[in-house]
Scaffold this motif. Structure first.
Motif, PDB file in Angstrom:
ATOM      1  N   PRO A 114      13.168 -62.636  58.416  1.00 35.98           N
ATOM      2  CA  PRO A 114      13.991 -63.157  57.314  1.00 35.98           C
ATOM      3  C   PRO A 114      14.002 -62.264  56.079  1.00 35.98           C
ATOM      4  O   PRO A 114      15.053 -62.058  55.465  1.00 35.98           O
ATOM      5  N   ALA A 115      12.824 -61.726  55.705  1.00 34.30           N
ATOM      6  CA  ALA A 115      12.769 -60.917  54.483  1.00 34.30           C
ATOM      7  C   ALA A 115      11.554 -60.000  54.510  1.00 34.30           C
ATOM      8  O   ALA A 115      10.498 -60.359  55.039  1.00 34.30           O
ATOM      9  N   MET A 116      11.728 -58.799  53.955  1.00 34.60           N
ATOM     10  CA  MET A 116      10.621 -57.872  53.774  1.00 34.60           C
ATOM     11  C   MET A 116      11.003 -56.873  52.688  1.00 34.60           C
ATOM     12  O   MET A 116      12.180 -56.700  52.372  1.00 34.60           O
ATOM     13  N   GLN A 117      10.009 -56.223  52.113  1.00 32.33           N
ATOM     14  CA  GLN A 117      10.229 -55.257  51.048  1.00 32.33           C
ATOM     15  C   GLN A 117      10.274 -53.840  51.607  1.00 32.33           C
ATOM     16  O   GLN A 117       9.614 -53.528  52.601  1.00 32.33           O
ATOM     17  N   ALA A 118      11.061 -52.982  50.963  1.00 35.09           N
ATOM     18  CA  ALA A 118      11.158 -51.592  51.403  1.00 35.09           C
ATOM     19  C   ALA A 118      11.440 -50.677  50.221  1.00 35.09           C
ATOM     20  O   ALA A 118      12.228 -51.013  49.334  1.00 35.09           O
ATOM     21  N   ASP A 119      10.788 -49.526  50.225  1.00 37.22           N
ATOM     22  CA  ASP A 119      11.103 -48.468  49.261  1.00 37.22           C
ATOM     23  C   ASP A 119      12.148 -47.515  49.833  1.00 37.22           C
ATOM     24  O   ASP A 119      12.836 -46.817  49.088  1.00 37.22           O
ATOM     25  N   HIS A 120      12.244 -47.500  51.173  1.00 40.90           N
ATOM     26  CA  HIS A 120      13.135 -46.539  51.832  1.00 40.90           C
ATOM     27  C   HIS A 120      13.385 -47.006  53.260  1.00 40.90           C
ATOM     28  O   HIS A 120      12.502 -47.584  53.902  1.00 40.90           O
ATOM     29  N   LYS A 135      17.408 -44.814  49.995  1.00 43.59           N
ATOM     30  CA  LYS A 135      16.366 -45.021  48.996  1.00 43.59           C
ATOM     31  C   LYS A 135      16.683 -46.276  48.194  1.00 43.59           C
ATOM     32  O   LYS A 135      17.795 -46.444  47.701  1.00 43.59           O
ATOM     33  N   THR A 136      15.712 -47.162  48.073  1.00 44.03           N
ATOM     34  CA  THR A 136      15.912 -48.378  47.295  1.00 44.03           C
ATOM     35  C   THR A 136      15.431 -48.149  45.855  1.00 44.03           C
ATOM     36  O   THR A 136      14.654 -47.227  45.600  1.00 44.03           O
ATOM     37  N   PRO A 137      15.900 -48.965  44.901  1.00 40.44           N
ATOM     38  CA  PRO A 137      16.772 -50.128  45.075  1.00 40.44           C
ATOM     39  C   PRO A 137      18.223 -49.724  45.315  1.00 40.44           C
ATOM     40  O   PRO A 137      18.723 -48.772  44.725  1.00 40.44           O
ATOM     41  N   VAL A 138      18.878 -50.485  46.194  1.00 44.39           N
ATOM     42  CA  VAL A 138      20.269 -50.222  46.539  1.00 44.39           C
ATOM     43  C   VAL A 138      20.828 -51.484  47.189  1.00 44.39           C
ATOM     44  O   VAL A 138      20.066 -52.327  47.679  1.00 44.39           O
ATOM     45  N   ASN A 139      22.125 -51.623  47.209  1.00 40.93           N
ATOM     46  CA  ASN A 139      22.779 -52.700  47.948  1.00 40.93           C
ATOM     47  C   ASN A 139      23.545 -52.076  49.105  1.00 40.93           C
ATOM     48  O   ASN A 139      24.528 -51.363  48.888  1.00 40.93           O
ATOM     49  N   SER A 140      23.085 -52.319  50.323  1.00 38.79           N
ATOM     50  CA  SER A 140      23.687 -51.649  51.475  1.00 38.79           C
ATOM     51  C   SER A 140      23.309 -52.367  52.761  1.00 38.79           C
ATOM     52  O   SER A 140      22.188 -52.869  52.904  1.00 38.79           O
ATOM     53  N   ASP A 141      24.246 -52.403  53.706  1.00 35.33           N
ATOM     54  CA  ASP A 141      23.928 -52.819  55.069  1.00 35.33           C
ATOM     55  C   ASP A 141      23.466 -51.591  55.843  1.00 35.33           C
ATOM     56  O   ASP A 141      23.784 -50.456  55.482  1.00 35.33           O
ATOM     57  N   PHE A 142      22.719 -51.801  56.911  1.00 34.24           N
ATOM     58  CA  PHE A 142      22.368 -50.687  57.783  1.00 34.24           C
ATOM     59  C   PHE A 142      22.397 -51.136  59.237  1.00 34.24           C
ATOM     60  O   PHE A 142      22.218 -52.311  59.554  1.00 34.24           O
ATOM     61  N   ARG A 143      22.659 -50.168  60.100  1.00 37.40           N
ATOM     62  CA  ARG A 143      22.681 -50.388  61.545  1.00 37.40           C
ATOM     63  C   ARG A 143      22.069 -49.152  62.187  1.00 37.40           C
ATOM     64  O   ARG A 143      22.626 -48.062  62.101  1.00 37.40           O
ATOM     65  N   SER A 573      13.669 -39.721  49.893  1.00 39.15           N
ATOM     66  CA  SER A 573      14.867 -39.258  49.198  1.00 39.15           C
ATOM     67  C   SER A 573      16.141 -39.711  49.901  1.00 39.15           C
ATOM     68  O   SER A 573      16.098 -40.292  50.987  1.00 39.15           O
ATOM     69  N   GLU A 574      17.281 -39.409  49.285  1.00 38.15           N
ATOM     70  CA  GLU A 574      18.581 -39.683  49.897  1.00 38.15           C
ATOM     71  C   GLU A 574      19.075 -38.498  50.717  1.00 38.15           C
ATOM     72  O   GLU A 574      19.916 -38.656  51.605  1.00 38.15           O
ATOM     73  N   HIS A 575      18.558 -37.306  50.397  1.00 34.95           N
ATOM     74  CA  HIS A 575      18.897 -36.091  51.140  1.00 34.95           C
ATOM     75  C   HIS A 575      17.644 -35.230  51.230  1.00 34.95           C
ATOM     76  O   HIS A 575      16.829 -35.214  50.298  1.00 34.95           O
ATOM     77  N   PRO A 576      17.467 -34.488  52.324  1.00 35.02           N
ATOM     78  CA  PRO A 576      16.226 -33.724  52.511  1.00 35.02           C
ATOM     79  C   PRO A 576      16.158 -32.531  51.563  1.00 35.02           C
ATOM     80  O   PRO A 576      16.981 -31.622  51.631  1.00 35.02           O
TER      81      PRO A 576
END
Length: 646
Positions: A114-120, A135-143, A573-576
């Motif tokens: 249901p819920a968990m915390q993530a930094d990345h 990279k969080t915080p962000v609003n995004s879906d992922f698959r 990071s968002e990019h290496p």
């Protein structure tokens, strides 16, 4: 008969499992991660079905089986301990379901958190490209597929499915700020041809070292005894010429390479990409290749090159003879009739049905013909698009085995005679059928494309040299500072997306020629290709590069092949931005400034066991001194530093 229970607990090394029958849920604890109030679900026709009446069916030292009821039938939720190749303990979970009625498609969900915390979150794609460093915080879906990495508080949680899977499986969720809601692990059973079905196993591991978790997955999924054949550097026609390629231009570039004192020593393969054929599905030379493809293969061989050829095995355009007279060999839509399931750059086509024996024989004969002509390398493209068809002749073939059905006859026709590059190759087909696989999406000489694809190049470090030879797509350098080409901006491939009613505002960017890279941006792309440890394939019009452009490419193809570079900030990071690569002569270091402003970057080499007093600058042959084990570089926007141990 099962026994009702309230709470049952298991501990397998560092993994704690607690199952609560009262509210049909379970809790997991792996290292620093606690996954609470987890549940199992089934979905059919976009309707979710909860499970109930949980009972213990088997409680053994290394297995726990929970029986449950659903509206779709009787199910079992099965837990067992797992151990990866680095001896990290984890847990393995899957669902088995006995259907109470016939269904077309079912989504089995052995785990929903249901819920968990993530930094990345590191999202992994099913085929080339498709990876994101979130990279969080962000609003995004992922698959995410195959392996998904969640980082929190410096620790890493890994969710993995088998590389070879019959049923397409993934991990999805929604990130709001630093919170992941509804993290869902699922397998789609499509079509449901059997009464008893099962999800793929999901294995979950936790560790302080995320890179080791990913490489352990690669070690566990590789075919034992498979020889990984590394590609020599090559040249490919696509990125510069696209559909304008001709026999004359292929031979012009081949002659340029042969006569160049540096390129001639390293480039051993010439691949004719899309544009040589009459159309998709009718694989014969068009008028731009007046002497035919056998002549060209022999000519390239005489010049000292390995001839390569691009083919899209299952794409069948409507005006091909195959589409006109062999409609029974086409995959079907919901209607049960052949459908235009293929689409790319506004080109549409039918899909060859690889579950049919005659289709596989057609593929075998096609590639046998081109092997006989002398082609020793095949780039197979658009493989993943085959799955856009809804119905195949043999419904007993699960979706996860469709790609294998395409490549198997091609492998048989080419084995020991030619190598195969899988482009748009779904990883669930495994590592046995291909020699190299595209790791990134399509890369062009354009900063946006370079930046977008950097994450996929980084996220696939674990497969390089383990499963296959990664292909990070083209090593390009052309742009205003590196070219003397009057036609540099002539080709505008995205104009195909301009419809009659598209407004001027909506059409912005459709005239992009993808040749705008500055010399610093070109160095960043070429550095990524080198540091990845993967294939090097040039794709510029070589005779039209200037001295600066040719210098970049000569240095690139001359670079010693290193191991897969490790992107140190892959989980931050968002990019290496920071890489270390092992090579026989020592280490390479790469620092990249992805921002639009000048930036000072540093790396503590001692912290990574590297002792040296200076690094040789790859692009300029100067040197950078290392003080107290730390390298510090001030980088321009979009620039990189690539250095090697002196």
């Amino acid at each position: 008969m099962g026994n009702k229970m309230s709470v049952i607990s298991k501990q397998w090394q560092d993994v704690e499992l607690s199952v609560n029958a009262g509210d049909a849920s379970y809790n997991l604890k792996l290292g620093k991660f606690s996954l609470n109030n987890c549940t199992a679900l089934m979905e059919e026709s976009k309707t979710s079905y909860k499970t109930s009446d949980w009972k213990v069916i088997q409680d053994a030292p290394n297995k726990l089986i929970i029986g449950m009821k659903t509206a779709l039938g009787k199910a079992k939720l099965i837990f067992s301990p797992a151990l990866n190749k680095n001896n990290v303990a984890g847990i393995k979970i899957h669902i088995e379901l006995e259907l109470s009625k016939k269904l077309c498609c079912v989504n089995l969900i052995p785990l929903m958190v249901p819920a968990m915390q993530a930094d990345h979150v590191l999202e992994h794609g099913r085929t080339m490209g498709g990876c994101r460093m979130i990279k969080t915080p962000v609003n995004s879906d992922f698959r995410s597929t195959f392996q998904t990495m969640v980082t929190s508080g410096g620790a890493h949680l890994q969710f993995t499915h088998p590389l070879r899977q019959k049923n397409l499986s993934c991990v999805t969720g929604k990130i709001n700020g630093r919170k992941i809601s509804g993290l869902t692990v699922s397998s789609i059973i499509n079509p449901c041809v059997k009464k008893k079905i099962a999800s793929e196993h999901v294995s979950i591991f936790a560790s302080a070292n995320g890179h080791d978790l990913m490489t352990a997955y690669g070690e566990g999924e590789r075919t034992q005894g498979k020889e990984i054949i590394l590609q020599e550097p090559g040249w490919n026609s696509w990125d510069y010429y696209r559909w304008t390629i001709s026999e004359e231009e292929v031979l012009k570039n081949a002659a340029f390479i042969k006569n160049d004192p540096v390129l001639s020593k390293h480039i051993k393969r010439i691949t004719i990409d899309d544009g040589w054929q009459y159309c998709y599905g009718e694989w014969d030379a068009n008028p731009l290749f007046p002497n035919g493809m056998e002549y060209l293969a022999h000519k390239l061989t005489e010049m000292g090159f390995e001839p390569g050829l691009w083919i899209a095995p299952t794409a069948i355009e409507p005006h091909s003879r195959m589409a006109q007279v062999k409609t029974e060999m086409m995959a079907k839509g919901v209607s049960g009739k052949p459908c235009l399931a293929f689409e790319c750059m506004r080109r549409y086509g039918f899909i060859l049905d690889p579950t049919r024996k005659d289709s596989r024989e057609w593929l075998y004969n096609l590639f046998s013909r081109y092997v006989k002509m002398g082609y020793k390398f095949f780039k197979l493209d658009f493989l993943g698009q085959t799955l856009k068809a809804r119905n195949f002749s043999d419904p007993s073939v699960p979706r996860g085995e469709i790609i294998g059905k395409i490549v198997e006859p091609i492998r048989t026709a080419t084995k020991g005679k030619a190598r195969i590059l899988g482009c748009n190759y779904n990883f669930e087909a495994g590592d046995q059928l291909v020699d190299s696989v595209r790791s990134s999406g399509d890369v062009h000489a354009d900063w946006r494309c370079i930046k977008e694809n950097s994450s996929s190049i980084a996220a696939r470090f674990w497969s390089q040299g383990r499963l296959w030879d990664n292909d990070p797509d083209f090593a390009l350098c052309r742009g205003p500072q590196t070219s003397k080409d009057p036609a540099l901006n002539d080709l505008k491939p995205c104009l195909v997306f301009v419809t009659p009613d598209k407004s001027e505002k909506d059409a912005i960017g459709t005239d992009n020629a993808f040749a705008s890279a500055t010399i610093e941006e070109a160095k960043t792309l070429l550095g990524l290709v080198i540091i990845s440890g993967g294939c090097i394939n040039l794709s510029d019009n070589l005779p039209r590069l200037n001295k600066a452009g040719l210098d970049l490419l000569r240095r690139t193809v001359s670079a010693e092949r290193g191991e897969a570079g490790i992107p140190l900030d892959l989980f931050q990071s968002e990019h290496p931005s920071i890489w270390i690569q092992k090579a026989s002569g020592g280490h390479r270091i790469m620092l990249t400034n992805w921002s639009d402003k000048e930036k000072t970057m540093s790396l503590d080499l001692k912290a990574h066991g590297i002792e040296c007093s200076s690094l040789t600058d790859f692009w300029a042959d100067g040197s950078t001194k290392i003080r107290n084990g730390i390298i510090v570089k001030k980088l321009k926007p979009h620039a990189s530093y690539l250095g090697r141990m002196s």
